[in-house]
Structures are given as C-alpha cells and as structure tokens.
Design an enzyme around this catalytic site. Structure first.
Site, PDB file in Angstrom:
ATOM      1  N   SER A  50      32.393  45.564  53.346  1.00 32.03           N
ATOM      2  CA  SER A  50      31.406  44.678  53.953  1.00 32.03           C
ATOM      3  C   SER A  50      30.780  45.427  55.120  1.00 32.03           C
ATOM      4  O   SER A  50      31.345  46.423  55.598  1.00 32.03           O
ATOM      5  CB  SER A  50      32.099  43.408  54.470  1.00 32.03           C
ATOM      6  OG  SER A  50      31.275  42.667  55.340  1.00 32.03           O
ATOM      7  N   TYR A 107      39.199  38.854  58.518  1.00 34.40           N
ATOM      8  CA  TYR A 107      38.264  39.467  57.567  1.00 34.40           C
ATOM      9  C   TYR A 107      37.824  40.846  58.057  1.00 34.40           C
ATOM     10  O   TYR A 107      37.837  41.819  57.288  1.00 34.40           O
ATOM     11  CB  TYR A 107      37.057  38.552  57.398  1.00 34.40           C
ATOM     12  CG  TYR A 107      36.081  38.972  56.327  1.00 34.40           C
ATOM     13  CD1 TYR A 107      36.330  38.691  54.987  1.00 34.40           C
ATOM     14  CD2 TYR A 107      34.898  39.623  56.651  1.00 34.40           C
ATOM     15  CE1 TYR A 107      35.421  39.048  53.992  1.00 34.40           C
ATOM     16  CE2 TYR A 107      33.980  39.982  55.673  1.00 34.40           C
ATOM     17  CZ  TYR A 107      34.251  39.696  54.348  1.00 34.40           C
ATOM     18  OH  TYR A 107      33.346  40.056  53.378  1.00 34.40           O
TER      19      TYR A 107
END
Length: 260
Positions: free
Chosen positions: A142, A155
């Site tokens: 990401s 995350y």
C-alpha cells in the site's frame, strides 16, 4: 505471453483487487488458483473464469493457519502441476486510534497481513525451488508501506513489514530464480475502502465527503481513486518480468499520492 501456461495463486481472490488480479492472469493465459476463506465466492469466481474460456480452480485458505496454507498450496500444485506465481493479497482493515485499538484487533491485523504473507511464501517457495524454474512472489502492499495515516497503526505496521519480507525473499530467492516485489496502491474503491469511509468520518468528526476529498484523495495529482485494473495490470507486469533486474522493489500505483 510471459504468463501463458504459468500457474498463479492469488490469496483473497474472491473479491476486490485479488479477484481482478486473478481475472487478469487468466486473460493473459495463466491457470489461476482462487484462494480465499470464502470458498463459495472463490468457486463462483473460478467458475466464471472457466466459463469465459480461462483456466481456474478454487481452494479454501485461511492464510493465518499454516496447516490450511500448506494444504491449499499442495492441492493447487497437485491439480495444476506446479506453482509459478504467488500473489499475497489477503487483507482486512480495522481503524481506530492507538489508545482505543484493541490488542486482539492488532493481532488479527498482523496475523492476516504478515503471518499470511510469510506462510504462503514459505509454502510457495518449496515448490518454486523444487521445480528448478523459480517464480515470482508479489505482495499487496500500500502507499501505507511508505506513509502513515491516522487510525491505521496496525495496517501501516503490517504494510511496512511486507517491504522487509519482500527484500529478504529477493535476496534468498534470487540465486534460484525467484523474484519478490511489492505493489503499493493508493486508495482503491473496493468494499474494504467503502467500509472505511463512514468509520473514518466518525473517528475524525468530519463528513464522509470530506474523508474522500480531504483524507483519501487529497495528495493525488488528479483527485482520482486508483482502479483495480491499475493494480492488476501492475501485478501482471511484475509476474511476467522474468529477470532479477526487477526484484526487491516496491511499485507505487497511487495517482501521484506518494512519489519515490
């Protein structure tokens, strides 16, 4: 043509980015393993690919279980004859401020994103090495593999960790023909992101429209979400790039949100 007749296993492939990656591989001539916790949805995707002239099978896989991962990979290899590409894509999102973040949620996030990446890599490498042909391992990172955002401690930690794992796999696997890279999308409007919009609006005390405009897309060059096709095309490119010239890298697909 680089993917023709290759075998690619994609985790979390019953929906979202994983599904699009699997469909792209099938179009490019690969046999695809739709690995997902939801075997019914995975089978539906595999059946649809087959109905369209592609080759696909579905396997049930809980990426946090070593037994389930090993069994799923072994089943795929037995049915399709090998394994050339692993896309470690399975993931979830839980957002909260650190002081309110449940330890159980933290452990769940790291188990799915990091333990899952490790376990699937370990299982896949054994077959890639044994074949003598090497292969490609691609992690779904990401922009948060490079950047931080509020509410996403677990995350961001997990996605940063994938960079380290990929680099070690690149070092260890390189002499045996295995390449490892990380694809780092910006915000992609999948169900995972849709779920975040009201959650972030509530946590930050702003409207859902402001979350999209001022949080998710603020730093892009055009105010656009990254598409699942953008990500899948990048994954397919890396899977078919059969040279150690491109290994241990992170490729950012984010409409300019993050620039390396």
């Amino acid at each position: 043509m680089a993917l023709k007749d290759k075998v690619a296993l994609v985790t979390g492939a019953a929906s979202g980015i994983g599904e699009q990656c699997a469909r792209k591989f099938a179009v490019d001539g690969a046999a695809v393993v739709i690995a997902d916790l939801n075997i019914e949805k995975a089978q539906a995707v595999a059946d649809d690919i087959v109905a369209g002239g592609g080759k696909a099978i579905a396997v049930a896989m809980d990426v946090t279980s070593e037994e389930a991962v090993n069994a799923g990979v072994a089943d795929a290899v037995d049915r399709l004859g090998g394994l050339d590409v692993l896309v470690s894509n399975a993931g979830i999102q839980i957002v909260n401020r650190i002081e309110d973040y449940a330890f159980s949620d933290w452990k769940k996030m790291l188990a799915i994103h990091l333990d899952g990446a490790f376990l699937t890599t370990k299982a896949a490498l054994k077959h890639m090495y044994a074949s003598g042909k090497g292969g490609a391992v691609i992690y779904m990172g990401s922009v948060h593999s490079h950047e931080a955002s509020q509410l996403k401690s677990a995350y961001v930690t997990a996605k940063h960790g994938l960079l380290g794992l990929a680099r070690v796999v690149a070092k260890e696997g390189g002499p045996r023909g295995v390449r490892a890279n990380v694809v780092c999308p910006g915000f992609v409007r999948t169900p995972l992101v849709e779920k975040q919009i009201p959650e972030q609006a509530k946590a930050l005390g702003i409207s859902e429209q402001q979350v999209v405009k001022d949080v998710m897309l603020k730093e892009t060059v055009d105010g656009e979400f990254t598409s699942v096709a953008d990500v899948a095309n990048t994954v397919a490119f890396l899977a078919g790039f059969e040279s150690n010239a491109l290994t241990g890298q992170s490729i950012v697909v984010s409409h300019g949100w993050f620039m390396q």
